[in-house]
Scaffold this motif. Structure first.
Motif, mmCIF file in Angstrom:
data_model
loop_
_atom_site.group_PDB
_atom_site.id
_atom_site.type_symbol
_atom_site.label_atom_id
_atom_site.label_comp_id
_atom_site.label_asym_id
_atom_site.label_seq_id
_atom_site.Cartn_x
_atom_site.Cartn_y
_atom_site.Cartn_z
ATOM 1 N N THR A 111 16.705 -6.733 16.600
ATOM 2 C CA THR A 111 16.022 -6.010 17.676
ATOM 3 C C THR A 111 15.824 -4.532 17.367
ATOM 4 O OG1 THR A 111 18.073 -5.446 18.853
ATOM 5 C CG2 THR A 111 17.064 -7.590 19.341
ATOM 6 N N HIS A 112 16.496 -4.024 16.333
ATOM 7 C CA HIS A 112 16.405 -2.612 15.935
ATOM 8 C C HIS A 112 17.036 -1.682 16.983
ATOM 9 C CE1 HIS A 112 12.572 -3.695 13.376
ATOM 10 N NE2 HIS A 112 13.565 -4.563 13.225
ATOM 11 N N ARG A 113 17.944 -2.191 17.768
ATOM 12 C CA ARG A 113 18.608 -1.386 18.789
ATOM 13 C C ARG A 113 19.961 -0.880 18.273
ATOM 14 N NH1 ARG A 113 15.267 0.483 22.748
ATOM 15 N NH2 ARG A 113 13.901 -1.187 23.529
ATOM 16 N N ARG A 114 20.293 0.355 18.653
ATOM 17 C CA ARG A 114 21.604 0.897 18.311
ATOM 18 C C ARG A 114 22.629 0.361 19.312
ATOM 19 N NH1 ARG A 114 23.869 6.553 18.686
ATOM 20 N NH2 ARG A 114 21.878 7.150 19.640
ATOM 21 N N LEU A 115 23.638 -0.353 18.799
ATOM 22 C CA LEU A 115 24.606 -1.032 19.650
ATOM 23 C C LEU A 115 25.886 -0.244 19.871
ATOM 24 C CD1 LEU A 115 24.380 -4.625 18.104
ATOM 25 C CD2 LEU A 115 23.121 -3.722 20.078
ATOM 26 N N GLN A 116 26.365 0.406 18.806
ATOM 27 C CA GLN A 116 27.644 1.109 18.875
ATOM 28 C C GLN A 116 27.584 2.398 18.072
ATOM 29 O OE1 GLN A 116 30.323 -2.556 17.800
ATOM 30 N NE2 GLN A 116 31.692 -0.911 18.499
ATOM 31 N N PHE A 162 22.468 4.151 4.729
ATOM 32 C CA PHE A 162 22.574 2.931 5.534
ATOM 33 C C PHE A 162 22.705 1.724 4.619
ATOM 34 C CE2 PHE A 162 18.100 2.961 4.530
ATOM 35 C CZ PHE A 162 17.672 1.628 4.563
ATOM 36 N N TRP A 163 23.226 0.636 5.186
ATOM 37 C CA TRP A 163 23.328 -0.643 4.477
ATOM 38 C C TRP A 163 23.194 -1.743 5.515
ATOM 39 C CZ3 TRP A 163 24.110 -0.614 -0.865
ATOM 40 C CH2 TRP A 163 24.248 -1.872 -1.480
ATOM 41 N N TYR A 164 22.520 -2.816 5.164
ATOM 42 C CA TYR A 164 22.328 -3.900 6.132
ATOM 43 C C TYR A 164 22.922 -5.210 5.612
ATOM 44 C CZ TYR A 164 18.157 -5.205 3.323
ATOM 45 O OH TYR A 164 17.303 -5.570 2.320
ATOM 46 N N GLN A 165 23.292 -6.094 6.550
ATOM 47 C CA GLN A 165 23.900 -7.386 6.238
ATOM 48 C C GLN A 165 23.249 -8.430 7.155
ATOM 49 O OE1 GLN A 165 25.553 -7.623 3.594
ATOM 50 N NE2 GLN A 165 27.635 -8.410 3.771
ATOM 51 N N PRO A 166 22.105 -8.986 6.739
ATOM 52 C CA PRO A 166 21.307 -9.831 7.642
ATOM 53 C C PRO A 166 22.034 -11.052 8.190
ATOM 54 C CG PRO A 166 20.041 -9.202 5.707
ATOM 55 C CD PRO A 166 21.453 -8.802 5.444
ATOM 56 N N ARG A 167 22.938 -11.658 7.411
ATOM 57 C CA ARG A 167 23.611 -12.864 7.892
ATOM 58 C C ARG A 167 24.453 -12.598 9.138
ATOM 59 N NH1 ARG A 167 25.454 -16.315 2.474
ATOM 60 N NH2 ARG A 167 23.424 -16.146 1.412
ATOM 61 N N THR A 226 0.815 -1.225 0.000
ATOM 62 C CA THR A 226 0.000 0.000 0.000
ATOM 63 C C THR A 226 0.839 1.260 0.000
ATOM 64 O OG1 THR A 226 -0.097 0.137 2.426
ATOM 65 C CG2 THR A 226 -1.755 -1.229 1.328
ATOM 66 N N PHE A 227 2.110 1.133 0.419
ATOM 67 C CA PHE A 227 3.045 2.246 0.553
ATOM 68 C C PHE A 227 2.603 3.268 1.600
ATOM 69 C CE2 PHE A 227 3.347 0.511 -3.743
ATOM 70 C CZ PHE A 227 4.665 0.079 -3.718
ATOM 71 N N GLU A 228 1.781 2.803 2.526
ATOM 72 C CA GLU A 228 1.421 3.622 3.671
ATOM 73 C C GLU A 228 2.561 3.596 4.691
ATOM 74 O OE1 GLU A 228 -1.283 5.484 4.212
ATOM 75 O OE2 GLU A 228 -2.144 4.972 2.248
ATOM 76 N N VAL A 229 2.704 4.667 5.462
ATOM 77 C CA VAL A 229 3.716 4.721 6.511
ATOM 78 C C VAL A 229 3.302 3.790 7.645
ATOM 79 C CG1 VAL A 229 4.863 6.165 8.224
ATOM 80 C CG2 VAL A 229 4.447 7.054 5.923
ATOM 81 N N VAL A 230 4.150 2.822 7.958
ATOM 82 C CA VAL A 230 3.876 1.871 9.032
ATOM 83 C C VAL A 230 4.315 2.445 10.372
ATOM 84 C CG1 VAL A 230 4.423 -0.431 9.933
ATOM 85 C CG2 VAL A 230 4.097 -0.092 7.466
ATOM 86 N N GLY A 231 5.459 3.111 10.376
ATOM 87 C CA GLY A 231 6.001 3.678 11.612
ATOM 88 C C GLY A 231 7.520 3.699 11.572
ATOM 89 N N ASN A 232 8.113 3.851 12.737
ATOM 90 C CA ASN A 232 9.576 3.879 12.836
ATOM 91 C C ASN A 232 10.145 2.461 12.867
ATOM 92 O OD1 ASN A 232 8.472 6.383 14.275
ATOM 93 N ND2 ASN A 232 10.624 6.925 13.967
ATOM 94 N N TRP A 233 11.335 2.307 12.278
ATOM 95 C CA TRP A 233 12.070 1.044 12.404
ATOM 96 C C TRP A 233 12.776 0.999 13.755
ATOM 97 C CZ3 TRP A 233 17.346 -0.026 12.982
ATOM 98 C CH2 TRP A 233 17.730 -1.365 12.798
ATOM 99 N N GLU A 234 13.376 2.116 14.167
ATOM 100 C CA GLU A 234 14.122 2.175 15.429
ATOM 101 C C GLU A 234 13.163 2.360 16.611
ATOM 102 O OE1 GLU A 234 13.405 6.420 14.468
ATOM 103 O OE2 GLU A 234 13.860 4.608 13.333
ATOM 104 N N HIS A 235 13.647 2.062 17.799
ATOM 105 C CA HIS A 235 12.849 2.243 18.999
ATOM 106 C C HIS A 235 12.855 3.716 19.438
ATOM 107 C CE1 HIS A 235 12.179 -2.033 19.876
ATOM 108 N NE2 HIS A 235 13.383 -2.220 19.358
ATOM 109 N N PRO A 236 11.821 4.165 20.130
ATOM 110 C CA PRO A 236 11.786 5.557 20.612
ATOM 111 C C PRO A 236 13.010 5.892 21.454
ATOM 112 C CG PRO A 236 9.641 4.509 20.907
ATOM 113 C CD PRO A 236 10.587 3.421 20.491
ATOM 114 N N GLY A 237 13.615 7.037 21.161
ATOM 115 C CA GLY A 237 14.782 7.491 21.901
ATOM 116 C C GLY A 237 16.087 6.873 21.469
ATOM 117 N N ASP A 238 16.043 5.948 20.500
ATOM 118 C CA ASP A 238 17.261 5.259 20.064
ATOM 119 C C ASP A 238 17.808 5.810 18.757
ATOM 120 O OD1 ASP A 238 19.088 3.416 20.939
ATOM 121 O OD2 ASP A 238 18.184 1.701 19.941
#
Length: 454
Positions: A234-239, A189-194, A169-181
């Motif tokens: 977990t979508h948490r900022r680690l470092q 950005f770039w991700y590497q799931p493995r 639908t391309f509707e905004v679902v929300g934030n990927w990150e947690h509030p305050g993070d």
């Protein structure tokens, strides 16, 4: 990129993608903000098929319905990360507007040579649902959603968060990150799931860079110098890896394409450096400087020393070569990165920039003399001269008046080497509504900056 029976978009691996058919058209946003033309930005379709009668021409223009959006980068609704899902198609181009904070969803499936607008996500959806603004990089996810990095909050302050769009639908679902993070600043950005990791970068506070570049804003803390490591699950900022002055304004970031790889590179604009980031044996992440483009001592410019200003970077699909542009010096570089910690310069071509033979700037001392020109026949690299209209206007006012250009660089992808294809030029100074500023290119079938393998 081609597909296969029962498979989704893209290719199963980066090496398979290298065997794909030659590109026939490319898309790129054309910007009128900060020019004398009071017209909406538009998406241009350029014919790059040498056998076509319209080769090297703009064959279609899709204007957006609003003024001063500042279209910038684009991404896909689906890419090779969805290769295993036969229900997915790469048929929508995601086109965020950097300044207005709109997101245009463009239908390129019905007629790839004549795209049309499918949906518009208005800024208020980003403001109210996510507390974010100034969207930049978009990547499709294996889940089917679309993730877009943002640079600020609705007031123009720095805020590095991420918006999720529903892939249907391309509707905004929300934030990927947690509030305050969220990070202090955002950009790419770039991700590497493995390896359960995502890494993001920083440009600056939107209200600081909106009108141009002020060096005092760097000292005042309005620009970033760090990259951020996130837990992909977990979508948490680690470092947060602070790169310091030698890593100021880290813009584009690329993991190696091999989904098993635990390293990559980030280009840092202001000091002209490239950092390698990597996973340590302990399981955390570190970064080290591996390339430094020295400043040139000049006269006739705003400062006595001119930085290279590294902007766009990319890695070849076989992970052998790193390419980047020095936007002020005016050259494109190719580095052999088979020795990951010691990149080796193997190709360089000067295309203009601030240092040209008949221009006002004169080089007094150059630690790196310009290499002799070479004639190369091989792969193709497309480049444009516009970066961002606010900085274009400041550093290249003639380009804002006369329009940018699109060029083709021929690439030796075996031994290294670059040369300008003098038979290819798209002049956006000759557009029907007036000179335009053309920026990032996107191939309809995906490319080495759009696709991520799981």
């Amino acid at each position: 990129m081609a597909g296969c029976s029962g498979c989704g978009p893209g290719y199963q691996s980066p090496l398979d993608a290298m065997k794909g058919p030659r590109e026939e058209i490319v898309y790129l946003p054309c910007i009128y903000r900060n020019t004398d033309v009071l017209k909406p930005d538009y998406l241009a379709t350029v014919d790059v098929n040498p056998k076509s009668t319209t080769y090297c021409q703009v064959i279609h223009r899709l204007p957006v319905p609003n003024l001063r959006d500042e279209l910038h980068h684009s991404g896909w609704n689906a890419c090779s990360s969805c290769f295993g899902d036969a229900t997915k198609k790469r048929n929508r181009l995601i086109l965020p507007a950097l300044i207005s904070s709109r997101i245009y969803v463009v239908d390129v499936g019905a007629n790839p040579r004549a795209p049309r607008i499918h949906k518009i996500v208005e800024p208020t959806d980003l403001y109210w649902k996510c507390g974010l603004a100034n969207p930049h990089t978009s990547h499709c996810l294996g889940s089917g959603q679309i993730m877009i990095s943002c640079m600020g909050d609705p007031s123009g302050n720095g805020k590095g968060g991420f918006v999720l769009l529903d892939g249907e639908t391309f509707e905004v679902v929300g934030n990927w990150e947690h509030p305050g993070d969220e990070a202090p600043f955002g950009y790419d950005f770039w991700y590497q799931p493995r390896h359960n990791v995502m890494i993001s970068t920083e440009w600056g506070a939107p209200k600081a860079l909106a009108g141009g570049f002020n060096p005092a804003h760097v000292k005042d803390g309005h620009y970033g110098s760090a990259i951020h490591v996130w837990d992909w699950t977990t979508h948490r900022r680690l470092q947060t890896l602070d790169l310091g002055e030698e890593g100021a304004i880290p813009l584009e970031i690329r993991f190696l394409h091999d989904p098993n790889a635990t390293e990559g590179y980030v280009g840092c604009a202001l000091p002209g450096t490239v950092f390698r980031f990597y996973k340590t044996p302990k399981g955390d992440w570190e970064a080290e400087k591996v390339i430094k483009v020295p400043m040139k001592k000049v006269e006739g410019w705003v400062l006595t020393e001119m930085p290279s200003l590294i902007t766009d970077i990319l890695i070849s699909l076989d992970d052998r070569f790193l390419y980047f542009s020095n936007w002020l010096h005016g050259d494109i570089r190719q580095y052999d990165i088979t020795d990951r910690r010691n990149p080796r310069l193997v190709g360089q071509v000067f295309l203009g920039g601030s240092i040209i033979s008949d221009g006002p700037v004169r080089v007094l001392e150059d630690p790196e003399p310009q290499p002799p020109p070479r004639i190369i026949k091989g792969r193709r690299l497309y480049v444009t001269t516009s970066l961002y209209s606010g900085w274009d206007k400041q550093f290249y006012p003639d380009m804002v008046k006369e329009g940018s250009v699109m060029m083709q660089v021929d690439v030796d992808s075996v031994n290294g080497g670059l040369s300008l294809n003098e038979n290819f030029l798209v002049d956006f100074g000759k557009e029907p509504d007036g000179p335009a500023l053309a920026h990032e290119l996107r191939y309809p079938g995906g490319d080495c900056t759009s696709d991520i393998w799981l």
